[in-house]
Design an enzyme around this catalytic site. Sequence first.
Site, PDB file in Angstrom:
ATOM      1  N   ASP A  72     -13.974  24.721 -42.266  1.00 20.96           N
ATOM      2  CA  ASP A  72     -12.669  24.774 -41.243  1.00 20.96           C
ATOM      3  C   ASP A  72     -12.744  23.539 -40.687  1.00 20.96           C
ATOM      4  O   ASP A  72     -11.570  23.572 -39.986  1.00 20.96           O
ATOM      5  CB  ASP A  72     -12.929  25.873 -40.272  1.00 20.96           C
ATOM      6  CG  ASP A  72     -12.913  27.323 -40.884  1.00 20.96           C
ATOM      7  OD1 ASP A  72     -12.379  27.473 -41.869  1.00 20.96           O
ATOM      8  OD2 ASP A  72     -13.474  28.217 -40.152  1.00 20.96           O
ATOM      9  N   VAL A  80       0.866  -1.155   0.159  1.00 24.48           N
ATOM     10  CA  VAL A  80      -0.081   0.096   0.125  1.00 24.48           C
ATOM     11  C   VAL A  80       0.709   1.187  -0.019  1.00 24.48           C
ATOM     12  O   VAL A  80       0.546   2.102  -0.889  1.00 24.48           O
ATOM     13  CB  VAL A  80      -1.068  -0.012   1.162  1.00 24.48           C
ATOM     14  CG1 VAL A  80      -1.719   1.200   1.336  1.00 24.48           C
ATOM     15  CG2 VAL A  80      -2.037  -1.126   1.091  1.00 24.48           C
ATOM     16  N   ASP A 127      -8.039  33.318 -36.311  1.00 23.51           N
ATOM     17  CA  ASP A 127      -8.856  33.990 -37.463  1.00 23.51           C
ATOM     18  C   ASP A 127      -8.711  35.412 -36.845  1.00 23.51           C
ATOM     19  O   ASP A 127      -8.603  35.638 -35.737  1.00 23.51           O
ATOM     20  CB  ASP A 127     -10.254  33.729 -37.324  1.00 23.51           C
ATOM     21  CG  ASP A 127     -10.790  32.269 -37.866  1.00 23.51           C
ATOM     22  OD1 ASP A 127      -9.892  32.066 -38.984  1.00 23.51           O
ATOM     23  OD2 ASP A 127     -11.779  31.459 -37.582  1.00 23.51           O
ATOM     24  N   ASP A 136      -2.428  11.060   3.692  1.00 19.42           N
ATOM     25  CA  ASP A 136      -1.731  11.568   2.340  1.00 19.42           C
ATOM     26  C   ASP A 136      -2.404  12.415   1.376  1.00 19.42           C
ATOM     27  O   ASP A 136      -2.201  13.204   0.409  1.00 19.42           O
ATOM     28  CB  ASP A 136      -1.177  10.393   1.780  1.00 19.42           C
ATOM     29  CG  ASP A 136       0.477  10.195   1.913  1.00 19.42           C
ATOM     30  OD1 ASP A 136       1.063  11.005   2.520  1.00 19.42           O
ATOM     31  OD2 ASP A 136       0.921   9.244   1.271  1.00 19.42           O
ATOM     32  N   ILE A 158       2.295   1.654  -3.484  1.00 18.69           N
ATOM     33  CA  ILE A 158       1.727   1.799  -4.775  1.00 18.69           C
ATOM     34  C   ILE A 158       1.029   3.132  -4.624  1.00 18.69           C
ATOM     35  O   ILE A 158       0.079   3.491  -3.832  1.00 18.69           O
ATOM     36  CB  ILE A 158       0.686   0.590  -5.046  1.00 18.69           C
ATOM     37  CG1 ILE A 158       1.318  -0.604  -5.166  1.00 18.69           C
ATOM     38  CG2 ILE A 158      -0.390   0.954  -6.153  1.00 18.69           C
ATOM     39  CD1 ILE A 158       0.484  -1.850  -5.287  1.00 18.69           C
ATOM     40  N   ASP A 206     -14.490  28.584 -37.705  1.00 18.74           N
ATOM     41  CA  ASP A 206     -15.883  28.791 -37.359  1.00 18.74           C
ATOM     42  C   ASP A 206     -16.739  28.166 -38.466  1.00 18.74           C
ATOM     43  O   ASP A 206     -17.948  27.539 -38.238  1.00 18.74           O
ATOM     44  CB  ASP A 206     -16.302  30.140 -37.402  1.00 18.74           C
ATOM     45  CG  ASP A 206     -15.807  31.219 -38.407  1.00 18.74           C
ATOM     46  OD1 ASP A 206     -15.337  30.639 -39.212  1.00 18.74           O
ATOM     47  OD2 ASP A 206     -15.602  32.372 -38.144  1.00 18.74           O
ATOM     48  N   GLU A 239      -1.717   4.489  -5.244  1.00 21.98           N
ATOM     49  CA  GLU A 239      -3.040   4.349  -5.869  1.00 21.98           C
ATOM     50  C   GLU A 239      -3.966   5.439  -5.781  1.00 21.98           C
ATOM     51  O   GLU A 239      -4.767   5.719  -6.626  1.00 21.98           O
ATOM     52  CB  GLU A 239      -3.906   3.279  -4.650  1.00 21.98           C
ATOM     53  CG  GLU A 239      -3.907   3.916  -3.225  1.00 21.98           C
ATOM     54  CD  GLU A 239      -2.432   3.808  -2.573  1.00 21.98           C
ATOM     55  OE1 GLU A 239      -1.834   2.869  -2.893  1.00 21.98           O
ATOM     56  OE2 GLU A 239      -2.304   4.580  -1.661  1.00 21.98           O
ATOM     57  N   GLU A 274       8.522   6.103   2.822  1.00 22.54           N
ATOM     58  CA  GLU A 274       7.680   4.862   3.583  1.00 22.54           C
ATOM     59  C   GLU A 274       8.513   3.460   3.152  1.00 22.54           C
ATOM     60  O   GLU A 274       8.612   2.636   4.086  1.00 22.54           O
ATOM     61  CB  GLU A 274       6.425   4.823   3.372  1.00 22.54           C
ATOM     62  CG  GLU A 274       5.769   6.124   3.738  1.00 22.54           C
ATOM     63  CD  GLU A 274       4.257   6.372   3.245  1.00 22.54           C
ATOM     64  OE1 GLU A 274       3.858   5.346   2.588  1.00 22.54           O
ATOM     65  OE2 GLU A 274       3.721   7.397   3.190  1.00 22.54           O
ATOM     66  N   ASN A 326       5.698   8.042  -0.890  1.00 24.34           N
ATOM     67  CA  ASN A 326       5.693   6.483  -0.979  1.00 24.34           C
ATOM     68  C   ASN A 326       7.218   5.879  -0.966  1.00 24.34           C
ATOM     69  O   ASN A 326       7.302   4.856  -0.092  1.00 24.34           O
ATOM     70  CB  ASN A 326       4.989   6.063  -2.173  1.00 24.34           C
ATOM     71  CG  ASN A 326       3.688   6.216  -2.253  1.00 24.34           C
ATOM     72  OD1 ASN A 326       3.250   6.977  -1.365  1.00 24.34           O
ATOM     73  ND2 ASN A 326       2.872   5.799  -2.993  1.00 24.34           N
TER      74      ASN A 326
HETATM   75  P1  ATP Z   1     -11.453  35.665 -40.700  1.00 21.80           P
HETATM   76  O1  ATP Z   1     -12.567  35.464 -39.751  1.00 21.80           O
HETATM   77  O2  ATP Z   1     -10.839  34.285 -41.024  1.00 21.80           O
HETATM   78  O3  ATP Z   1     -10.262  36.506 -39.972  1.00 21.80           O
HETATM   79  P2  ATP Z   1     -12.953  37.022 -42.375  1.00 21.80           P
HETATM   80  O4  ATP Z   1     -14.186  36.737 -41.547  1.00 21.80           O
HETATM   81  O5  ATP Z   1     -12.513  38.371 -43.018  1.00 21.80           O
HETATM   82  O6  ATP Z   1     -11.610  36.382 -41.908  1.00 21.80           O
HETATM   83  P3  ATP Z   1     -14.340  35.789 -44.479  1.00 21.80           P
HETATM   84  O7  ATP Z   1     -15.579  35.696 -43.771  1.00 21.80           O
HETATM   85  O8  ATP Z   1     -14.091  34.292 -45.267  1.00 21.80           O
HETATM   86  O9  ATP Z   1     -13.241  35.902 -43.674  1.00 21.80           O
HETATM   87  O10 ATP Z   1     -14.300  36.931 -45.496  1.00 21.80           O
HETATM   88  C1  ATP Z   1     -13.483  37.210 -46.689  1.00 21.80           C
HETATM   89  C2  ATP Z   1     -13.934  38.421 -47.484  1.00 21.80           C
HETATM   90  O11 ATP Z   1     -15.028  38.124 -47.979  1.00 21.80           O
HETATM   91  C3  ATP Z   1     -14.098  39.530 -46.814  1.00 21.80           C
HETATM   92  O12 ATP Z   1     -12.649  40.222 -46.688  1.00 21.80           O
HETATM   93  C4  ATP Z   1     -14.983  40.459 -47.305  1.00 21.80           C
HETATM   94  O13 ATP Z   1     -14.316  41.143 -48.596  1.00 21.80           O
HETATM   95  C5  ATP Z   1     -15.895  39.178 -48.085  1.00 21.80           C
HETATM   96  N1  ATP Z   1     -16.961  39.043 -47.325  1.00 21.80           N
HETATM   97  C6  ATP Z   1     -17.344  39.040 -45.950  1.00 21.80           C
HETATM   98  N2  ATP Z   1     -18.510  38.801 -45.543  1.00 21.80           N
HETATM   99  C7  ATP Z   1     -19.203  38.876 -46.653  1.00 21.80           C
HETATM  100  C8  ATP Z   1     -20.571  38.866 -46.756  1.00 21.80           C
HETATM  101  N3  ATP Z   1     -21.528  38.536 -46.003  1.00 21.80           N
HETATM  102  N4  ATP Z   1     -21.120  39.013 -48.249  1.00 21.80           N
HETATM  103  C9  ATP Z   1     -20.106  39.145 -49.040  1.00 21.80           C
HETATM  104  N5  ATP Z   1     -18.753  39.254 -48.906  1.00 21.80           N
HETATM  105  C10 ATP Z   1     -18.295  39.164 -47.730  1.00 21.80           C
END
Ligand code: ATP
Length: 891
Positions: A641, A281, A328, A735, A284, A637, A286, A706, A703
């Site tokens: 991705d 004991v 991002d 312990d 180990i 997101d 435990e 001991e 341990n």
């Molecule tokens: P991250 O979050 O990766 O830093 P981001 O959000 O800027 O980057 P995206 O959302 O892929 O990346 O956007 C890339 C590009 O697309 C932007 O720079 C913008 O020019 C265009 N964009 C973003 N949102 C829209 C939308 N809702 N409609 C049209 N174009 C968009």
Amino acid sequence: MLKTNKGIEKDDIYFFNVNVDINGLSDMEAEARLRQFGTNELKKKKRKTAIEIFLSQFTDFIVLVLIAATVISFFLGEIIDASAILIIVVINAVFGFIQEYRTERSLEALKEMSAPSAHVIRNGKIMEISASMVVPQDVILIKAGDVVPADAALIEANNITVNESLLTGESLPVHKSTVKISGGMFIDIKKENMVYMGCPVVNGNGKAYVLATGMNTEMGKIADMLQDIKDDSTPLQKRLDRIGKELVGISLGICLIMIILGILYGQSTYNMFFAGISLAVAAIPEGLPAIVTVSLAIGVQNMLKRNALVRRLPAVETLGCTNVICSDKTGTLTENKMTVKKIFVDNKIIDVSGIGFNLQGNFSISGKKANIRSFPTMDLLLKTAVLCNKSELRIPKKGNVEAVGDPTETALLVVAHKAGYTSKNLLTMFKPVGEIPFDSDRKLMSTIFRSSNGDIYIFVKGAPDRLIELCSSYQVENKVMPLSLTYKRMITSVNNEMAGSAMRVLGLAYKKINFIPRELKPSEIESSLTFLGLMAMVDPPRTGVTESVLSCKRAGIIPVMITGDHRITAMAIAKEIGICNNTNESITGEELDKLSDKEFEKKVKNIRVFARVNPGHKLRIVRALKKNGYIVAMTGDGVNDAPALKEADIGIAMGKSGTEVAKEAASMILLDDNFTSIVKAIMEGRIIYDNIRKSIRYLLSCNLGEMLMMFVATAINMTLPLIPLQILWINLVTDGLPALALGMDPPEPDIMEKPPRPTNEGIFSRGLGPHILFSGLIIGASSLTAFSLTQYLSNGNVELSRTVSFATLIIAELLNALECRSEAHTIFEAGLFKNIYLILACLSSFILLLIVLYIPPLRLIFKTTPLNLDSWAIVIVFSTIEFALNNIFKK
Ligand code: ATP
């Protein structure tokens, strides 16, 4: 064969013989259906009940041995011994139960927190609910990135594709279309009209009518296959498990030798058998697996307080080794609170005042108020901004404006509102007929509207550099002209100037068409457009992010920005928050595409900003960094991705803006989408590992002490310095608490000043092994010496001598616990009272010692005797040796 809740079946086709109400359920109807069909969950593994957890404490190898010892002692008539062991075993089980019960429940609570959610229409309103609450006949909304919450028929579909590989093995996304409804009934529902529970939506958006939930879904039928147990223990837990088993083997061997030696020296078999068991004991550790699990669970709770929700336990450990964070930009490093500040239209740059959702703002040029009516193209530009938009502004009569949807889009709605354009007004003139949703690969979004005079418009917005390539003309002062190279260059230079002030720039364009195509192909819809103008928006860095970037750098962690945004915008922000200063340290997705894997692997080490990248690039980035030996944390997101999140050592999904698919792929979810929380989670990961090392150091050195003491005494045939019950008491009672408290130790101040720990680092590295040996040796030797000295001074009073060594050992171990708080600093430098739990634990263990020494019935059982001042002096001197030596060496 498919099946509905109504039970009517036919090959590959659903029949649903109820009136379909596509307006959604009321709360009351939903509740009734929930009672009827149950929650929308696959059968879960049965969770352990409290009693099961308590009973499982008695299945430990060491506890079974002790129970056997109890039975043997009982039959040999040693009732006192038998009952004492039993009491110790029960106390130990209660400790174990409390630890395990709390850990299980808190980890379960975490799992529940990361359970998926769904959007449903209830009482006519869109609501977000837990996916488990979805019921048949609910109307659900799905969009790219969602995981379909139940089996449902599509009643609205914009370019929806779904990945059904889980059900069919087919990895290519499947296109889906709406079901036919006639006379309020679905007719002829085909597979292509159905979306199935658990399948990720890859593209598009739509509405669907739920036909089956829970175990009635297609996924329900294969649920058993999906429930294969995933091993969620961390590499450290696995390694400790192995070490624990090895220690069991070694100590059993040593015990056997000791028993044989003792018997050869003429000791009674019963005494030696009992001593052998107690030595086992002692040898180990435990308590170790439990301590590690508890430390992990506490750490995970602390991370949650810092907005990082851990989905997979092993991630906690990897966090401490992370040396690159790929983050991002938008929303993680920046606020994602966009405000349009500049508009380029009719060859003019117009400034816009006001910030956030303040709907009041003026338009001006070079400080002079401008009338928007004096820019002829402005009308179409603002209509595009409002109609090529999925977001919404909710403007209450009193109180703040609320925005629903993508901040880039709500910023466009706000600026349009400042000029008097609202979607409510425009939708009386334009009827929506189609949409190609935004995606991060195209970086564009398009909508199709029919105007009240019958014209069909396509409105497009997106990244200017992409959009401009799809335009064949531009509109200035109501004139449409062919887009020349010179004009393109002019747009690019305006774009670069705006981006240079860290602004996100969107381009807007349109075209008119004669008829609505049956299929909305981006290549056809988004071509031969007429360029209208640019809108540039600010998105300030999050507060605290500059400090976090600095803290990363000090801790040997490289912060890297990955963004879909323009390089110039990205670099401007990177400079502002301290990620890097030099454009040479940035690369665009386009440049990356031109590099071979080998070339990229060489270059990746020096890149701090990846701009205009697609989610696909993220996977290449992770792989290249990993090839270079980095331990990579990567945020994401979107649905695309997910592969990069899975590939990264730590995949981090955004809690607020993240899709369900990203969350499922990730090992951690950032509840506040904030970069600073990643850095805090990494710090917590380091703390947990450090604390586990502290507990290991404490338990193993005690341990060892001991075991050495008992083994040496047997080997040289001297009286055993402790009776078996005393050893059991120390190991299973006094312990435990300090070890647990060490698992909750606050971090050392320089925890984020050190480089990350290498992943292949052994548990006993950085001097831990020698430290354990040294401390164990000194603790064992000093207790044995205290025993011999008392024996000498008291003319062989065994009971007194044993009491002295018992007290010396316990106090030496408690001081050792304090000393284990820091590997490099003395206890006084580390702060004696910093860990109040440890102080309390040591105090309670000390009181338990006094109880055994001074309460008569316990004295009888533990064969102790009260100590006089002289004996206490011996105890104090010998119990402080290890503590003193270690602190001197540290100094
Ligand atoms: P991250 O979050 O990766 O830093 P981001 O959000 O800027 O980057 P995206 O959302 O892929 O990346 O956007 C890339 C590009 O697309 C932007 O720079 C913008 O020019 C265009 N964009 C973003 N949102 C829209 C939308 N809702 N409609 C049209 N174009 C968009």
